[in-house]
Design an enzyme around this catalytic site. Structure first.
Site, mmCIF file in Angstrom:
data_model
loop_
_atom_site.group_PDB
_atom_site.id
_atom_site.type_symbol
_atom_site.label_atom_id
_atom_site.label_comp_id
_atom_site.label_asym_id
_atom_site.label_seq_id
_atom_site.Cartn_x
_atom_site.Cartn_y
_atom_site.Cartn_z
ATOM 1 N N SER A 245 52.470 30.839 11.669
ATOM 2 C CA SER A 245 52.002 30.637 13.037
ATOM 3 C C SER A 245 51.916 31.978 13.749
ATOM 4 C CB SER A 245 52.938 29.701 13.796
ATOM 5 O OG SER A 245 54.221 30.307 13.958
ATOM 6 N N LYS A 246 51.477 31.945 15.001
ATOM 7 C CA LYS A 246 51.284 33.190 15.756
ATOM 8 C C LYS A 246 52.581 33.967 15.949
ATOM 9 C CE LYS A 246 47.155 31.744 18.287
ATOM 10 N NZ LYS A 246 46.554 31.474 19.620
ATOM 11 N N ARG A 247 53.710 33.266 15.909
ATOM 12 C CA ARG A 247 54.964 34.008 16.095
ATOM 13 C C ARG A 247 55.281 34.907 14.902
ATOM 14 N NH1 ARG A 247 59.023 30.845 13.529
ATOM 15 N NH2 ARG A 247 58.226 28.806 12.948
ATOM 16 N N HIS A 248 54.584 34.687 13.783
ATOM 17 C CA HIS A 248 54.754 35.571 12.618
ATOM 18 C C HIS A 248 53.773 36.741 12.660
ATOM 19 C CE1 HIS A 248 56.236 31.597 10.922
ATOM 20 N NE2 HIS A 248 57.276 32.397 10.806
ATOM 21 N N GLY A 249 52.902 36.759 13.648
ATOM 22 C CA GLY A 249 51.846 37.773 13.720
ATOM 23 C C GLY A 249 50.498 37.098 13.816
#
Length: 498
Positions: A245-249
């Site tokens: 997801s976006k929290r991983h980049g």
């Protein structure tokens, strides 16, 4: 289960409700490699029946991402929004054969039953209506809320090319909706109607679609169509083993382009997320990591796909990027670098020959294409600025500017100017002034490149040439080391120096 069809037909079918993301790109790549390996057909289908969320901009974003990775398609793009009559005709065929029925239960009625706890799944009450009663209701003006598939008793199974035999108890499946009241199909109907119509032989998609597959297998059987081979590929997880997801980049493919990733590096990295080249046919490639497009096409087979989820490792992607930048010929890198220069509004002041030589000189240190428009600027133009942190660390001593100017004077009268002679003169000056050579080395590096870190200082000096080195060392004014060098750019004819 055949893995070597004579001419497979496969598809990538993204929904344009967002840009091409990493998981979708990996699915597209696997389908493309499979088609190219066996000389088959790769079809692009845009599943745009979510009219509220789909957009032309998202379609173009998907196409841009595919082109950037290097994926071309043989048929399409086809748009589901333009194929509604096919879905309606397919639903009618299922109704006529008794495999589907009209459901008159409204959304409100369904929600009330769920709230009362009387129907976790649809209770099939409209399934018990005979055909005559359904037709009477329609003629009386009561429009059906949906067309539903009549799930039979028993179990539904298929042989998956990755996971082997998969079976679902039909009791776990509700009579799912095929067609809504407005004539718009659900995913379950449209995907089967299209896959049959497009004569697909293999369905390669993410493992998150396994739960959808029994509903589609049932429709194939009801329509009397031959079942394609399903191959469900593992999911892509973040480093913490949760869904990417976006929290991983970044998750958008184009975001990686914007980060300065080389397209072939991204494609190579993506191919190894859930697939191994060390398949039964190619055990000698088990530990290999870098592959050209031709290599990937030659080696790709379904038995190399893993059942285990893949982990997206940004550090590994960075490694691939550095490897590809180093391996690229400068002529191949230049167009990619020019895109970065344009985005940064940077204009090099060297000839093309000098630019290509500079690319070859600095590319071993590049981690991203953005480096060529950032920390490497001094190798392509005299118009660059010092990194403030480098100035603070290595040019803060007020005695350094005059020392650098004295070093420049000695270089200016030196009979030859090589890496060895440049180092010898610098160290001799340091000894004479009773200072550490490191102070002159670090200060000179900032003066010549604007950076605290660069290739070997004396290699930089030899590459820039005596005249440019003398000019830049003299440009560090006492008391103003942080100023731009742009004002002195015109003092040197850039087309006469390397």
């Amino acid at each position: 289960m055949p893995d070597s069809p004579s001419s497979p037909r496969v598809r990538f079918a993204p929904s344009p409700t967002g840009y091409l993301h990493v998981g979708g790109a990996r699915t597209a790549l696997f389908n493309w490699l499979f088609a190219r390996h066996f000389g088959g057909t790769f079809i692009l289908r845009i599943e745009d029946t979510d009219f509220e969320r789909s957009s032309e901009a998202m379609v173009e974003g998907i196409l841009e991402g595919m082109r950037w990775i290097g994926l071309d398609w043989d048929e399409g793009p086809f748009f589901q929004s333009q194929r509604l009559p096919l879905y309606q005709a397919t639903a009618q065929k299922l109704i006529d054969s008794g495999h589907a029925y009209y459901c008159f239960c409204t959304k409100g009625e369904l929600e009330s039953r769920r709230a009362e706890g009387t129907a976790a799944m649809y209770d099939r009450r409209c399934r018990n209506l005979d055909r005559a009663e359904s037709e009477k209701r329609r003629l009386d003006g009561k429009s059906p809320a949906a067309v539903r598939f009549a799930v039979p008793d028993g179990a539904t199974s298929w042989d998956d090319a990755v996971f082997g035999r998969v079976e679902f108890a039909n009791a776990e499946l509700e009579d799912f909706v095929l067609l809504r009241s407005d004539g718009i199909p659900t995913y379950h109907l449209s995907v089967v109607a299209d896959d049959i119509d497009m004569r697909l032989t293999h369905i390669l998609r993410g493992a998150d679609h396994i739960s959808n597959t029994p509903k589609q297998v049932l429709q194939y059987s009801a329509l009397g169509a031959e079942l394609p081979i399903f191959a469900h590929v593992p999911l892509i997880l973040g480093p913490d083993k949760t869904r990417l997801s976006k929290r991983h980049g970044a998750t958008s493919v184009i975001a990686y382009k914007d980060m300065g990733i080389v397209p072939e590096a991204f494609r190579n990295f993506l191919a190894l997320l859930g697939w191994s080249p060390g398949s039964k046919q190619n055990p000698q490639h088990k530990d290999r990591e870098t592959f050209s497009s031709e290599d990937l096409i030659q080696l790709f087979t379904l038995d190399g796909i893993s059942k285990s989820n893949a982990v997206f490792d940004n550090d590994k992607l960075a490694w691939f990027n550095t490897e590809y930048i180093r391996a690229y010929d400068s002529n191949k890198l230049l167009p990619l670098i020019q895109i970065e220069w344009q985005a940064a509004e940077f204009v090099p002041t060297r000839t093309e020959e000098e630019i290509l030589a500079a690319i070859d000189f600095v590319k071993p240190r590049a981690r991203s294409l953005k480096d060529f428009a950032g920390s490497f600027r001094a190798h392509f133009s005299d118009d660059f600025e010092y990194d403030p942190a480098a100035v603070t660390k290595f040019l803060a001593d007020p005695s350094l500017p005059s020392l650098l100017q004295e070093l420049a004077a000695r270089y200016d009268v030196a009979p030859d100017f090589t890496e060895a002679s440049a180092e010898e003169l610098l160290r001799a000056l340091a000894t004479e002034k009773n200072i550490k050579a490191g102070a002159l080395i670090n200060g000179s590096r900032v003066a010549l490149t604007g950076q605290a870190v660069a290739p070997s200082l004396f290699a930089v000096m030899a590459f820039l040439g005596k005249d440019r080195v003398v000019q830049r060392l003299n440009s560090v004014d006492k008391g103003h080391p942080e100023r731009s060098l742009a004002g002195n750019a015109s003092q040197t004819q850039s087309n006469s120096l390397p």
